[in-house]
Design a protein around this motif. Sequence first.
Motif, PDB file in Angstrom:
ATOM      1  N   CYS A  65       0.855  -1.276  -0.012  1.00  9.16           N
ATOM      2  CA  CYS A  65      -0.039   0.083  -0.173  1.00  9.16           C
ATOM      3  C   CYS A  65       0.842   1.199   0.064  1.00  9.16           C
ATOM      4  N   ILE A  79      -5.608  -3.940   7.939  1.00  5.48           N
ATOM      5  CA  ILE A  79      -5.285  -2.841   7.129  1.00  5.48           C
ATOM      6  C   ILE A  79      -6.167  -1.617   7.444  1.00  5.48           C
ATOM      7  N   CYS A  80      -5.713  -0.279   7.219  1.00  2.00           N
ATOM      8  CA  CYS A  80      -6.471   0.642   7.881  1.00  2.00           C
ATOM      9  C   CYS A  80      -7.496   1.188   6.853  1.00  2.00           C
ATOM     10  N   ASN A 127      -0.510   4.207   0.106  1.00  2.00           N
ATOM     11  CA  ASN A 127      -1.441   5.459   0.628  1.00  2.00           C
ATOM     12  C   ASN A 127      -0.910   6.150   1.621  1.00  2.00           C
ATOM     13  N   CYS A 128       0.215   5.999   2.246  1.00  2.00           N
ATOM     14  CA  CYS A 128       1.106   6.723   3.250  1.00  2.00           C
ATOM     15  C   CYS A 128       2.478   6.190   3.375  1.00  2.00           C
ATOM     16  N   THR A 140       3.846   4.255   5.574  1.00  2.00           N
ATOM     17  CA  THR A 140       3.982   3.323   6.337  1.00  2.00           C
ATOM     18  C   THR A 140       4.337   2.090   5.189  1.00  2.00           C
ATOM     19  N   ALA A 141       3.714   2.253   4.171  1.00  2.00           N
ATOM     20  CA  ALA A 141       4.066   1.261   3.020  1.00  2.00           C
ATOM     21  C   ALA A 141       3.651  -0.404   3.864  1.00  2.00           C
ATOM     22  N   CYS A 142       2.363  -0.473   4.038  1.00  2.00           N
ATOM     23  CA  CYS A 142       1.784  -1.824   4.532  1.00  2.00           C
ATOM     24  C   CYS A 142       1.956  -2.847   3.368  1.00  2.00           C
ATOM     25  N   LYS A 192      -7.954   3.875   5.095  1.00  2.00           N
ATOM     26  CA  LYS A 192      -7.179   4.595   3.887  1.00  2.00           C
ATOM     27  C   LYS A 192      -6.645   3.723   2.920  1.00  2.00           C
ATOM     28  N   GLY A 193      -6.051   2.362   3.674  1.00  2.00           N
ATOM     29  CA  GLY A 193      -5.291   1.352   2.842  1.00  2.00           C
ATOM     30  C   GLY A 193      -6.598   0.846   1.958  1.00  2.00           C
TER      31      GLY A 193
HETATM   32  S1  SF4 Z   1      -2.749   0.563   4.876  1.00  2.00           S
HETATM   33 FE1  SF4 Z   1      -2.911   2.488   6.093  1.00  2.00          FE
HETATM   34  S2  SF4 Z   1      -1.287   2.628   7.479  1.00  2.00           S
HETATM   35 FE2  SF4 Z   1      -0.806   1.100   5.879  1.00  2.00          FE
HETATM   36  S3  SF4 Z   1       0.322   2.007   4.226  1.00  2.00           S
HETATM   37 FE3  SF4 Z   1      -1.646   1.974   3.610  1.00  2.00          FE
HETATM   38  S4  SF4 Z   1      -2.577   3.772   4.251  1.00  2.00           S
HETATM   39 FE4  SF4 Z   1      -0.679   3.614   5.342  1.00  2.00          FE
END
Ligand code: SF4
Length: 300
Positions: free
Chosen positions: A82, A133-134, A84-85, A87-89, A136-137
């Motif tokens: 991911c 996963i959050c 989207n931030c 953290t790169a989950c 946003k992810g």
């Molecule tokens: S899942 Fe959420 S915390 Fe993890 S990288 Fe994506 S946006 Fe960021």
Amino acid sequence: MSTQSKEKTPVNGANDGFLEMDRRDFMKTAALVGGAAAMAGTVPWAINEAGESLMPAHALAQSGATSSYPLNKPEHVIYSICLNCHTACSLKAKIQDGVLVKIDGNPYSPMNLLPHLPEEIPLADAAKVDGKICPKGQAGVQIANDPYRVRKVLKRAGKRGENKWQSISFDQFIDEVVNGGDLFGEGQVDGLKDIYKLRDPELSKELAADSAAVAAGDMTLDEFKQKHADHLDLLIDPDHPDLGPVNNQFVFMGGRVEHGRKELAKRFTYSSFGSVNFYLHTTICEQSHHIASKMMTGKT
Ligand code: SF4
């Protein structure tokens, strides 16, 4: 088999509400898990205080439990990251009929499931387990399928500010960016080949060092121009060597460029093209706190 043994027990921890297993299977698995926990001390739970079945992910993956959830088969899963931030989950993208329909956490990753699945668990079993996963992810599904997402190269088709655009092929885009030309009916526009002027790394170092010497007052501008008389055409302005080579007219202006792409873009801008002008979202919005921090502490 008794009626009781036919009852299905919902299993928490993955694909909640979709996965069911025979009570007998569950008891067998729970007993196995409990035994393993007692011996190895590595399994953190088998059943919670409320009496609900909470299975460790790796036990769930290998439990033989059946499910009607269509996306928990390995052929529906692509593992990815991911962006989207920062953290790169680690994530698993679930695909149905070639379309991304759901995003969950990668159960092999400690970032998204604790304890995570051991690497030895086969993909077919891991497909049954979702990491966290959050929101946003998870919204990556909306981003990928957004009808307003720009998927083609757009070229200005009117005057600046008129908001008129035409889509062009990627090949045309590359050709125009590299070779330039009268791209908008407004006269010549330089291409990258025109501003990629300084190509000698040793000369680049020498010009940079002497430019710094001029700025520091250790060399006069006349001395600089005399020494580099054969190369003044490589500079943006020979009277202001601090502006650097013409290469600096290439400016990389990215938006939210995350890791992987960022390193590649930096390498191209700095090391390949020889421009110092690399800007991202955080170059501007985060700069204030970096500067304030440095001014207060004297440290970067
Ligand atoms: S899942 Fe959420 S915390 Fe993890 S990288 Fe994506 S946006 Fe960021």
